[in-house]
Enzyme design. Sequence first.
Site, PDB file in Angstrom:
ATOM      1  N   HIS A  17       0.836  -1.189   0.000  1.00 45.79           N
ATOM      2  CA  HIS A  17       0.000   0.000   0.000  1.00 45.79           C
ATOM      3  C   HIS A  17       0.875   1.244   0.000  1.00 45.79           C
ATOM      4  O   HIS A  17       2.007   1.229   0.451  1.00 45.79           O
ATOM      5  CB  HIS A  17      -0.973   0.012   1.192  1.00 45.79           C
ATOM      6  N   HIS A  42       0.948   5.288   1.084  1.00 42.15           N
ATOM      7  CA  HIS A  42       0.354   6.348   1.897  1.00 42.15           C
ATOM      8  C   HIS A  42       0.529   7.662   1.142  1.00 42.15           C
ATOM      9  O   HIS A  42       1.636   7.993   0.716  1.00 42.15           O
ATOM     10  CB  HIS A  42       1.059   6.473   3.251  1.00 42.15           C
TER      11      HIS A  42
END
Length: 113
Positions: A99, A101
């Site tokens: 992922h 950010h």
Amino acid sequence: MCRFDKIIKKEIPSTVVYEDEKVLAFRDINPQAPTHIVIIPKVKDGLTGLSKAEERHVEILGCLLYAAKVIAKQEGLEDGYRIVINDGPSGCQSVYHIHVHLLGGRQMNWPPG
């Protein structure tokens, strides 16, 4: 199944800010900046972290970064933003589903960590 898999399947609620056929993005539940969005691939394909990336992951990695650019514009982050990918225990990765950010809405400092 990790927390992000459950978010993709809508089993855990999230505040979605962007979605296309490959990527889902939602607001972080523990924001570290006024704007803090988590961007994930909908299909993990063994990509638990950046250190696990293989040549077959090049397209989705590009999709994640392009989505970050689109979301930053959508969120009004014209003055800039920061992209972070934590990898592994020493990199402070807490969910093993790659992922990105996206952080913005304040002045970022250097060094970051």
